[in-house]
Structure formats: C-alpha cells, structure tokens
Design a protein around this motif. Structure first.
Motif, PDB file in Angstrom:
ATOM      1  N   ILE A   1       0.860  -1.195   0.000  1.00 23.79           N
ATOM      2  CA  ILE A   1       0.000   0.000   0.000  1.00 23.79           C
ATOM      3  C   ILE A   1       0.891   1.238   0.000  1.00 23.79           C
ATOM      4  CG2 ILE A   1      -2.028   1.088   0.997  1.00 23.79           C
ATOM      5  CD1 ILE A   1      -2.676  -1.480   2.387  1.00 23.79           C
TER       6      ILE A   1
ATOM      7  N   GLY B   1       2.268   3.667  -3.542  1.00 28.24           N
ATOM      8  CA  GLY B   1       3.029   3.460  -4.780  1.00 28.24           C
ATOM      9  C   GLY B   1       4.091   4.517  -5.003  1.00 28.24           C
TER      10      GLY B   1
ATOM     11  N   PRO C   1       8.358   5.616  -4.218  1.00 33.57           N
ATOM     12  CA  PRO C   1       9.606   4.887  -4.416  1.00 33.57           C
ATOM     13  C   PRO C   1       9.760   3.691  -3.471  1.00 33.57           C
ATOM     14  CG  PRO C   1      10.025   7.240  -4.352  1.00 33.57           C
ATOM     15  CD  PRO C   1       8.576   7.069  -4.041  1.00 33.57           C
ATOM     16  N   ALA C   2       9.375   3.833  -2.186  1.00 31.25           N
ATOM     17  CA  ALA C   2       9.547   2.726  -1.229  1.00 31.25           C
ATOM     18  C   ALA C   2       8.630   1.560  -1.596  1.00 31.25           C
ATOM     19  CB  ALA C   2       9.261   3.211   0.191  1.00 31.25           C
TER      20      ALA C   2
ATOM     21  N   LYS D   1       4.871  12.012  -5.694  1.00 35.73           N
ATOM     22  CA  LYS D   1       5.923  12.827  -5.073  1.00 35.73           C
ATOM     23  C   LYS D   1       7.259  12.646  -5.803  1.00 35.73           C
ATOM     24  CE  LYS D   1       5.877  13.966  -0.617  1.00 35.73           C
ATOM     25  NZ  LYS D   1       5.997  13.765   0.831  1.00 35.73           N
TER      26      LYS D   1
ATOM     27  N   LEU E   1      16.259  15.480 -10.573  1.00 35.99           N
ATOM     28  CA  LEU E   1      16.057  14.322  -9.703  1.00 35.99           C
ATOM     29  C   LEU E   1      17.388  13.831  -9.134  1.00 35.99           C
ATOM     30  CD1 LEU E   1      13.817  12.329  -8.742  1.00 35.99           C
ATOM     31  CD2 LEU E   1      14.515  10.863 -10.630  1.00 35.99           C
TER      32      LEU E   1
ATOM     33  N   ARG F   1      -8.014   4.053  -1.214  1.00 34.20           N
ATOM     34  CA  ARG F   1      -7.428   4.635  -0.005  1.00 34.20           C
ATOM     35  C   ARG F   1      -7.520   3.623   1.135  1.00 34.20           C
ATOM     36  NH1 ARG F   1      -6.253   9.742   0.926  1.00 34.20           N
ATOM     37  NH2 ARG F   1      -6.246  10.616   3.021  1.00 34.20           N
ATOM     38  N   TRP F   2      -6.370   3.285   1.691  1.00 27.78           N
ATOM     39  CA  TRP F   2      -6.356   2.316   2.795  1.00 27.78           C
ATOM     40  C   TRP F   2      -7.073   2.898   4.010  1.00 27.78           C
ATOM     41  CZ3 TRP F   2      -2.738   1.906   7.285  1.00 27.78           C
ATOM     42  CH2 TRP F   2      -2.948   0.722   7.994  1.00 27.78           C
TER      43      TRP F   2
ATOM     44  N   TRP G   1       3.843  17.914   1.346  1.00 29.02           N
ATOM     45  CA  TRP G   1       3.219  17.915   0.013  1.00 29.02           C
ATOM     46  C   TRP G   1       2.008  16.964  -0.031  1.00 29.02           C
ATOM     47  CZ3 TRP G   1       4.728  20.157  -4.922  1.00 29.02           C
ATOM     48  CH2 TRP G   1       5.704  21.157  -4.773  1.00 29.02           C
TER      49      TRP G   1
ATOM     50  N   GLY H   1      -0.536  12.875  -2.199  1.00 30.15           N
ATOM     51  CA  GLY H   1      -1.124  11.671  -1.595  1.00 30.15           C
ATOM     52  C   GLY H   1      -0.532  11.341  -0.244  1.00 30.15           C
TER      53      GLY H   1
ATOM     54  N   ASN I   1      -2.575  10.443   6.567  1.00 33.35           N
ATOM     55  CA  ASN I   1      -3.936  10.012   6.949  1.00 33.35           C
ATOM     56  C   ASN I   1      -3.939   8.689   7.721  1.00 33.35           C
ATOM     57  OD1 ASN I   1      -4.519   7.586   4.962  1.00 33.35           O
ATOM     58  ND2 ASN I   1      -3.360   9.123   3.840  1.00 33.35           N
TER      59      ASN I   1
ATOM     60  N   ALA J   1       7.184  21.546   2.998  1.00 39.19           N
ATOM     61  CA  ALA J   1       8.553  21.028   3.204  1.00 39.19           C
ATOM     62  C   ALA J   1       8.875  19.940   2.187  1.00 39.19           C
ATOM     63  CB  ALA J   1       8.681  20.477   4.613  1.00 39.19           C
TER      64      ALA J   1
ATOM     65  N   GLY K   1       9.961   3.460   3.951  1.00 36.42           N
ATOM     66  CA  GLY K   1       9.937   4.811   3.387  1.00 36.42           C
ATOM     67  C   GLY K   1       9.777   5.890   4.436  1.00 36.42           C
TER      68      GLY K   1
ATOM     69  N   GLY L   1      20.020  13.427  -2.151  1.00 30.88           N
ATOM     70  CA  GLY L   1      19.766  12.067  -2.621  1.00 30.88           C
ATOM     71  C   GLY L   1      19.528  11.098  -1.465  1.00 30.88           C
TER      72      GLY L   1
HETATM   73  C1  LIG Z   1       9.631  19.218  -3.913  1.00 32.60           C
HETATM   74  C2  LIG Z   1      10.326  17.929  -3.557  1.00 32.60           C
HETATM   75  C3  LIG Z   1      11.562  17.634  -4.110  1.00 32.60           C
HETATM   76  C4  LIG Z   1      12.241  16.468  -3.742  1.00 32.60           C
HETATM   77  N1  LIG Z   1      13.434  16.199  -4.327  1.00 32.60           N
HETATM   78  C5  LIG Z   1      14.129  15.091  -3.935  1.00 32.60           C
HETATM   79  C6  LIG Z   1      15.393  14.774  -4.543  1.00 32.60           C
HETATM   80  O1  LIG Z   1      15.823  15.395  -5.518  1.00 32.60           O
HETATM   81  N2  LIG Z   1      16.092  13.722  -4.032  1.00 32.60           N
HETATM   82  C7  LIG Z   1      15.620  12.955  -2.985  1.00 32.60           C
HETATM   83  O2  LIG Z   1      16.321  12.052  -2.528  1.00 32.60           O
HETATM   84  N3  LIG Z   1      14.390  13.184  -2.474  1.00 32.60           N
HETATM   85  C8  LIG Z   1      13.643  14.226  -2.919  1.00 32.60           C
HETATM   86  N4  LIG Z   1      12.402  14.466  -2.396  1.00 32.60           N
HETATM   87  C9  LIG Z   1      11.870  13.527  -1.355  1.00 32.60           C
HETATM   88  C10 LIG Z   1      11.333  12.224  -1.947  1.00 32.60           C
HETATM   89  O3  LIG Z   1      10.466  12.503  -3.020  1.00 32.60           O
HETATM   90  C11 LIG Z   1      10.611  11.440  -0.855  1.00 32.60           C
HETATM   91  O4  LIG Z   1      11.489  11.240   0.232  1.00 32.60           O
HETATM   92  C12 LIG Z   1      10.116  10.081  -1.366  1.00 32.60           C
HETATM   93  O5  LIG Z   1       9.151  10.264  -2.376  1.00 32.60           O
HETATM   94  C13 LIG Z   1       9.502   9.263  -0.234  1.00 32.60           C
HETATM   95  O6  LIG Z   1       9.111   8.042  -0.761  1.00 32.60           O
HETATM   96  P1  LIG Z   1       7.996   7.139  -0.052  1.00 32.60           P
HETATM   97  O7  LIG Z   1       7.743   6.006  -0.986  1.00 32.60           O
HETATM   98  O8  LIG Z   1       8.381   6.859   1.330  1.00 32.60           O
HETATM   99  O9  LIG Z   1       6.697   8.051   0.030  1.00 32.60           O
HETATM  100  P2  LIG Z   1       5.881   8.823  -1.093  1.00 32.60           P
HETATM  101  O10 LIG Z   1       6.680   9.066  -2.294  1.00 32.60           O
HETATM  102  O11 LIG Z   1       5.304   9.979  -0.385  1.00 32.60           O
HETATM  103  O12 LIG Z   1       4.738   7.774  -1.474  1.00 32.60           O
HETATM  104  C14 LIG Z   1       3.702   7.418  -0.581  1.00 32.60           C
HETATM  105  C15 LIG Z   1       2.508   6.944  -1.377  1.00 32.60           C
HETATM  106  O13 LIG Z   1       1.507   6.468  -0.480  1.00 32.60           O
HETATM  107  C16 LIG Z   1       0.238   6.848  -0.961  1.00 32.60           C
HETATM  108  N5  LIG Z   1      -0.710   6.844   0.163  1.00 32.60           N
HETATM  109  C17 LIG Z   1      -0.690   7.614   1.273  1.00 32.60           C
HETATM  110  N6  LIG Z   1      -1.725   7.295   2.082  1.00 32.60           N
HETATM  111  C18 LIG Z   1      -2.410   6.297   1.470  1.00 32.60           C
HETATM  112  C19 LIG Z   1      -3.569   5.517   1.808  1.00 32.60           C
HETATM  113  N7  LIG Z   1      -4.231   5.678   2.973  1.00 32.60           N
HETATM  114  N8  LIG Z   1      -3.994   4.570   0.945  1.00 32.60           N
HETATM  115  C20 LIG Z   1      -3.336   4.344  -0.227  1.00 32.60           C
HETATM  116  N9  LIG Z   1      -2.236   5.049  -0.603  1.00 32.60           N
HETATM  117  C21 LIG Z   1      -1.778   6.007   0.247  1.00 32.60           C
HETATM  118  C22 LIG Z   1       0.462   8.210  -1.570  1.00 32.60           C
HETATM  119  O14 LIG Z   1      -0.537   8.541  -2.508  1.00 32.60           O
HETATM  120  C23 LIG Z   1       1.852   8.051  -2.185  1.00 32.60           C
HETATM  121  O15 LIG Z   1       1.790   7.670  -3.540  1.00 32.60           O
HETATM  122  C24 LIG Z   1      11.671  15.584  -2.790  1.00 32.60           C
HETATM  123  C25 LIG Z   1      10.409  15.860  -2.262  1.00 32.60           C
HETATM  124  C26 LIG Z   1       9.733  17.015  -2.637  1.00 32.60           C
HETATM  125  C27 LIG Z   1       8.369  17.290  -2.062  1.00 32.60           C
END
Ligand SMILES: Cc1cc2nc3c(=O)[nH]c(=O)nc-3n(C[C@H](O)[C@H](O)[C@H](O)COP(=O)(O)OP(=O)(O)OC[C@H]3O[C@@H](n4cnc5c(N)ncnc54)[C@H](O)[C@@H]3O)c2cc1C
Length: 417
Positions: A10, A12, A14-15, A42, A51, A134-135, A170, A174, A178, A343, A371, A382
């Motif tokens: 749950i 989608g 990067p993690a 994101k 990136l 949405r979970w 942000w 998503g 929540n 942020a 993640g 990075g």
């Molecule tokens: C402006 C900006 C620039 C950035 N630039 C960089 C960079 O250049 N280099 C770098 O290393 N990092 C960068 N980052 C940070 C990086 O994007 C994040 O650290 C990374 O995306 C986190 O990955 P994640 O998979 O943990 O979470 P996310 O990418 O936030 O993914 C979480 C997913 O869970 C989904 N979700 C949430 N709640 C629910 C629910 N209840 N049910 C179903 N789905 C749900 C969301 O829709 C989302 O798709 C940047 C971030 C921002 C905002």
C-alpha cells in the motif's frame, strides 16, 4: 513459496514500488494500492528540480546523514546501497552520472521516464495496480480495507502487507499522514510529523517583501549554532528558501521549540575576509552612494545591499567597522519554519522501536513498513530517495523471510486478538 500467497503493497511511491519489485522478483503475486490516480506523485515532484537519486560519498559518511538513526541506516544501506540503486537503474535502462557535488542524477531520463518504465515493467511482470484505493485499516478478519473511488469499501484478502504510505509533506501528492490514527489505534508509537528541508520565516518590511521576493542572494554562507551551509538562497515573501536554508532547517526547527526567534547569520561576502572588506571600505571617497560603492568595490548585488538596509541601522551602515561586521555576519532572526505541507520531507512517523530489524511492526506481525512513514530525516542530496528505496528493499526482504517461517494459516492473521 505457495502460489496463493498474495501480498498487498500500500503506497506506490519509491519505497512501495521498490518493495513490489523485490516481492515480484521472488515470485509472489503483488497488488499495489494507492490513493492517487497514478503511482509516484511525489517522485514526479522531486524530478521537477533535477532528480537527485542518491549520493556517491563513502558509506560511513552517507549513513551519518541520517543523524540519530545513522547506525540503523548503516545496516539498511548495506542491504541496498547507492551502488545497488545505480546497478538496478541500469537494469531498468536508466544510466546515472555523478555531478560535481558528488550527487547522483539520471543521465538521459526524467523522473517521468523512470516512473513510466518502472510501472510498465512491474505491470508486465504481473503486478496489479489499484489506483484511487485509499487504505482505511483492517477488517475483523485482519484483511486490509480500502475506500474505492466508487465509494465502496473493499476488503483485500492479503497474506501479508507492506505499508509505504510516505510522510506528511506535500499532501497533494497523496502523502498526507492520513494513516496515523489507524496505526495509533493499534498502539503503535508515532512521533509527530515536523517539517524538514524547508524554508524559514523572517518578518520583512512591506517594502522589502514587495521589491525583493523572488530575488536570489548568491554564494552566501549561512550559520546557525555549530552548523553552516553555503550556496545560493532565495528571498521570498515569507522569508528565505534554498539549499543552504534547507540544510539548516532541522536545527532551526529544533531550536525554535526552545526559543524564538532563532538567530541565523549570513556571510554575504564569503570570498572576502573581514579585514580585506575593511581595507576596501577605507577607500570610499566623495559623494558616491554606498550601494554603488559596494557594488564596484566588493561586487555586492542589489538584493544583498537591500538586505543590509533592511536589517541594519543607518548609523551602522555609515560605520565601516560595523558595516564590515554585518557583511560577514548579518543577523537574521528566524521566527518560524515554513509549514509541513511545503517542506521537501518530514521528520516523524513510526519510531524504529516499533519495528523489528526487518521493518515488521512488532504489534502487527505480517505488516511491514518502509519509506518516509518511518521516523527518520536526512538532508537533501539524494539521501531521501535512497532512504525510501533501501527501506523498501529491506522491508520486502523481511516480508519474504517472514512468509517462509510462518505457516500460511497463521500468516493471514496480522492482528492480535
Ligand atoms: C519538492 C520535492 C523535491 C524532492 N526532491 C528530492 C530529490 O531530488 N532527491 C531525494 O532524494 N528526495 C527528494 N524528495 C523527497 C522524496 O520525493 C521522498 O522522500 C520520497 O518520495 C519518499 O518516498 P515514499 O515512498 O516513502 O513516500 P511517497 O513518495 O510519499 O509515497 C507514498 C505513497 O503512499 C500513498 N498513500 C498515502 N496514504 C495512502 C492511503 N491511505 N492509501 C493508499 N495510498 C496512500 C500516496 O498517494 C503516495 O503515492 C523531494 C520531495 C519534494 C516534495
């Protein structure tokens, strides 16, 4: 592994996508759920400013970027290192290069390109994507529940679950935190979300705000406490933004919890020692305006000069000793950090005490987490994406291990009675 094993990932981002990649490669049926209409929102935002996928520095220095969690991340990164990330990207058809700062970027691909290839590859390998789901928590039987776009509540019969729901910055992407009340209700300790890698607020005069918002201060050095960062920063309507500000923002945020305002010091001429500036100021003659003189003598730009006028008294500007001091050490009082929603990343979330070394929730066996929903923070460079990729990888490996050692009948029950 048994064919009937179904894993729900749950989130989608990067993690989650990395976890799905590992689980799919191991031969499991994987279903990815995301609340948004597409994956990696994101990640796409991260791609807008170039990136930065990871960093090329040595492993020990890399791990130290995770501050209090450096030791934990040393192990996490050993499982899926920056080198592994680049090798995996190459398999995907994406070459990377190391920039002059040591940061690693994709060579000829955008975030959009990478995401497209990645999602298409997963789809071709049999991973099912369920968007706008949405979970919501768990059914009585321990299965994850989703609110579908149609308004229906759907139950998914998963054998194991991997949550990668992101942090809380942000929210339009998503990741809006929540899920906090759902996990808190299961007795899981969560640190409150706080902004990190964010701008800071300064109370500017109306005149300065109107005329200098959006103007850069080039090649400055920022100091707060024992930390410093240099580069270009941006004056905004609310205060200051930019790489060096983000680098100090966690420290400023922590200090603001004890005192307000927090002093931030700017060196506006980091290439000139104070004595040299004094020598130059001593050469000022005649009626030439101070702005003109400083522009010619020490190449001080318009916004930097105006910042001096904004923060120093007319008497201080007339006094060469005081002026040289301010040019090298200009006090800017910071009243706040910018809100969490703006942020780049967030601190807070599930504390590491709540998870096993394999990232399984101790209170909810069979539920793994990865993640930014875990309580860690790191600067830009990075480290955030690498942290998401590496925890996604580790949680997926942990889930595979857990499935092997857990009889399928009990594996279906995540929830304690
Ligand atoms: C402006 C900006 C620039 C950035 N630039 C960089 C960079 O250049 N280099 C770098 O290393 N990092 C960068 N980052 C940070 C990086 O994007 C994040 O650290 C990374 O995306 C986190 O990955 P994640 O998979 O943990 O979470 P996310 O990418 O936030 O993914 C979480 C997913 O869970 C989904 N979700 C949430 N709640 C629910 C629910 N209840 N049910 C179903 N789905 C749900 C969301 O829709 C989302 O798709 C940047 C971030 C921002 C905002």
């Amino acid at each position: 592994m048994k064919n009937e094993t179904r894993v729900a990932v749950i989130g989608g981002g990067p993690a989650g996508l990395m976890a799905a990649t590992v689980l799919n490669k191991a031969g499991l049926a994987v279903d990815i759920f995301d609340t948004k209409a597409s994956a990696g929102c994101k990640f796409l935002v991260a791609g807008r400013g170039g990136l930065n996928l990871t960093h090329s520095e040595p492993a020990a220095i890399f791990a130290s970027r995770y501050g209090n969690n450096a030791e934990i991340f040393q192990k996490i990164l050993a499982g899926f290192s920056p080198h592994d990330l680049c090798a995996w990207l190459r398999e995907l058809g994406v070459e990377t290069f190391i920039g002059s700062s040591g940061r690693v970027f994709p060579k000829d691909a955008t975030a959009h390109d990478i995401l497209k290839i990645w999602v298409e590859t997963l789809g071709r390998c049999g991973v099912a994507f369920h968007y706008q789901h949405r979970w919501q928590g768990f059914s009585q039987a321990g299965a994850p529940l989703f609110l579908a776009e149609t308004g229906e509540i759907l139950e998914f019969p998963a054998t194991a679950l991997l949550l990668a729901l992101g942090g809380a910055s942000w929210p339009q992407t998503g990741s809006d935190g929540n899920w906090v009340p759902i996990l808190a209700a299961w007795g899981i300790q969560l640190a409150p979300f706080r902004p990190t890698n964010c701008g800071v607020e300064v109370t500017w005069s109306e005149h300065f705000r109107t005329h200098f918002s959006g103007k850069p201060l080039k090649n400055v050095l920022l100091r707060c406490g024992d930390q410093q960062a240099s580069g270009d920063i941006m004056i905004t309507a609310h205060g200051l933004e930019g790489g060096p500000v983000y680098a100090l923002s966690a420290l400023i945020r922590d200090r603001l919890e004890e005192t307000c305002p927090v002093p931030l010091f700017l060196d506006l001429k980091r290439d000139l020692p104070q004595e040299r500036i004094l020598e130059k100021l001593a050469q000022r003659r005649g009626k030439e305006s101070l702005a003109n003189f400083l522009r010619k003598a020490i190449h001080l730009t318009g916004p930097a000069y105006s910042l001096l006028r904004e923060t120093c008294s007319p008497e201080e500007l007339k006094n060469p000793m005081a002026l040289a001091g301010h040019l090298k050490n200009l006090l800017i009082p910071i009243s706040k950090t910018r809100p969490l929603a703006e942020a780049i990343s967030s601190a807070g979330g599930i504390t590491f005490a709540e998870v096993t070394p394999d990232l399984m929730l101790r209170n909810l066996p069979g539920v793994f987490v990865a993640g930014e929903m875990l309580d860690w923070e790191a600067p830009t460079g990075g480290y955030l994406l690498q942290g998401a990729f590496s925890t996604g990888y580790l949680a997926a490996r942990g889930l595979l291990k857990w499935l092997k050692t857990t009889p399928p009948t009990t594996a279906r029950l995540f929830l304690p009675n």
